[in-house]
Structure formats: C-alpha cells, structure tokens
Scaffold this motif. Sequence first.
Motif, PDB file in Angstrom:
ATOM      1  N   ILE A  64       1.020  12.420  -9.337  1.00 12.13           N
ATOM      2  CA  ILE A  64       0.074  13.509  -9.103  1.00 12.13           C
ATOM      3  C   ILE A  64       0.763  14.787  -8.623  1.00 12.13           C
ATOM      4  O   ILE A  64       0.430  15.882  -9.085  1.00 12.13           O
ATOM      5  CB  ILE A  64      -1.011  13.070  -8.102  1.00 12.13           C
ATOM      6  N   VAL A  65       1.703  14.697  -7.719  1.00  9.68           N
ATOM      7  CA  VAL A  65       2.321  15.886  -7.121  1.00  9.68           C
ATOM      8  C   VAL A  65       2.956  16.810  -8.157  1.00  9.68           C
ATOM      9  O   VAL A  65       2.736  18.025  -8.105  1.00  9.68           O
ATOM     10  CB  VAL A  65       3.320  15.496  -6.006  1.00  9.68           C
ATOM     11  N   PRO A  66       3.724  16.313  -9.127  1.00  6.89           N
ATOM     12  CA  PRO A  66       4.291  17.241 -10.110  1.00  6.89           C
ATOM     13  C   PRO A  66       3.228  18.013 -10.883  1.00  6.89           C
ATOM     14  O   PRO A  66       3.418  19.188 -11.205  1.00  6.89           O
ATOM     15  CB  PRO A  66       5.093  16.337 -11.045  1.00  6.89           C
ATOM     16  N   VAL A  72       0.837  -1.202   0.000  1.00  6.94           N
ATOM     17  CA  VAL A  72       0.000   0.000   0.000  1.00  6.94           C
ATOM     18  C   VAL A  72       0.874   1.255   0.000  1.00  6.94           C
ATOM     19  O   VAL A  72       0.617   2.209  -0.739  1.00  6.94           O
ATOM     20  CB  VAL A  72      -0.971  -0.002   1.200  1.00  6.94           C
ATOM     21  N   VAL A  73       1.925   1.274   0.805  1.00  8.80           N
ATOM     22  CA  VAL A  73       2.828   2.429   0.857  1.00  8.80           C
ATOM     23  C   VAL A  73       3.491   2.643  -0.503  1.00  8.80           C
ATOM     24  O   VAL A  73       3.602   3.784  -0.984  1.00  8.80           O
ATOM     25  CB  VAL A  73       3.872   2.253   1.980  1.00  8.80           C
ATOM     26  N   VAL A  74       3.920   1.573  -1.156  1.00  7.03           N
ATOM     27  CA  VAL A  74       4.542   1.691  -2.480  1.00  7.03           C
ATOM     28  C   VAL A  74       3.545   2.240  -3.489  1.00  7.03           C
ATOM     29  O   VAL A  74       3.859   3.126  -4.284  1.00  7.03           O
ATOM     30  CB  VAL A  74       5.125   0.325  -2.937  1.00  7.03           C
ATOM     31  N   ILE A  75       2.313   1.735  -3.458  1.00  9.39           N
ATOM     32  CA  ILE A  75       1.275   2.227  -4.382  1.00  9.39           C
ATOM     33  C   ILE A  75       1.010   3.712  -4.137  1.00  9.39           C
ATOM     34  O   ILE A  75       0.919   4.503  -5.075  1.00  9.39           O
ATOM     35  CB  ILE A  75      -0.013   1.387  -4.242  1.00  9.39           C
ATOM     36  N   GLY A  81       3.085   5.846  -2.892  1.00  6.66           N
ATOM     37  CA  GLY A  81       4.266   6.561  -3.363  1.00  6.66           C
ATOM     38  C   GLY A  81       4.256   6.754  -4.867  1.00  6.66           C
ATOM     39  O   GLY A  81       4.595   7.826  -5.378  1.00  6.66           O
ATOM     40  N   ILE A  82       3.854   5.718  -5.596  1.00 11.22           N
ATOM     41  CA  ILE A  82       3.766   5.824  -7.057  1.00 11.22           C
ATOM     42  C   ILE A  82       2.716   6.850  -7.461  1.00 11.22           C
ATOM     43  O   ILE A  82       2.954   7.686  -8.335  1.00 11.22           O
ATOM     44  CB  ILE A  82       3.473   4.429  -7.676  1.00 11.22           C
ATOM     45  N   LEU A  83       1.556   6.787  -6.831  1.00 12.79           N
ATOM     46  CA  LEU A  83       0.505   7.765  -7.132  1.00 12.79           C
ATOM     47  C   LEU A  83       0.963   9.187  -6.825  1.00 12.79           C
ATOM     48  O   LEU A  83       0.723  10.114  -7.595  1.00 12.79           O
ATOM     49  CB  LEU A  83      -0.764   7.436  -6.341  1.00 12.79           C
TER      50      LEU A  83
END
Length: 146
Positions: free
Chosen positions: A31-33, A20-23, A25-27
């Motif tokens: 999204i953040v940029p 879940v943490v990896v997912i 992190g990928i999201l």
Amino acid sequence: MTPKVPRGQGGFTLIEILVVVVILGILASIIVPKIMKRPEEARRTKAKIDIKAIETALNLYLLDNGVYPSTEQGLDALVTKPTTGIIPKNWKEEGYLDKDPKDPWGHPFVYLSPGLHKEFDLESYGSDGVDGGEGKDADVESWNLD
C-alpha cells in the motif's frame, strides 16, 4: 485474590503477534508505494490546472489589449502593468492574476510569445526544473495537456 484464567483464554502468544506483524508489514509494503506516488500526481494535476488558469488570464489580457504579453514582458504582465515593449492601453488596474505564478514545485512557469506550438507556449519543467525529462521530471506543456 486474582481470578484464575482458564487455559486457552490467556491472550495472544508470541507467534500470533509475530504473524500479525508480518501480515501488517506485507500490507504496508504493497500500500505505501501506491500512496507515496499520489503527491507527485497531485502536483502534476495542479500544474495542468494552473496552466489552464494562466491561459484564461492571457486570453483576457488579449481581449483587453489586442495582443498577448511578449516573452520579454512575461507572465509578470498579468500582475503588474508592463513598462517595456507594447504598453497595454486597456490593462486592468486589478491585474489578471494576484501574483506571479509559480508551478507546484516552486519554479516559475516558462512563457514564450509567440510560441513554437501555439500563439503562446506555457510550460512547467516539472520537479527537476530542467527542460525535458521523463516520469516525475517530465514537463507539463500547454500544447500537450491530457
């Protein structure tokens, strides 16, 4: 007495939490940029809107006084009555703008009258405050608005 929890219903395993943490992190990396670019787009849009508002004030000044403020008088002529150059005879006591305009990056707008492109040129030098530039540092120009 604590109740016994049947096998398989005891909660999340470390592996499940890590997945879940990896997912997440990928999201976040996707999204953040995209979200971080929005403030710069908002500033550029505000600069365009401000330029149009200043153009309207300049046109009202022209209607009242027959000329645009000179480059020397600058945009301050929209806030306080000029005391140099051509003194406006019908200058509105309340002025044409509330305060000397600044672009969204806190720099003064560049005003040139007569302009090189139109009767007057109005420009924001963008985030770097220097003429020219590309991307986030690109100028916003009254004669080149989208």
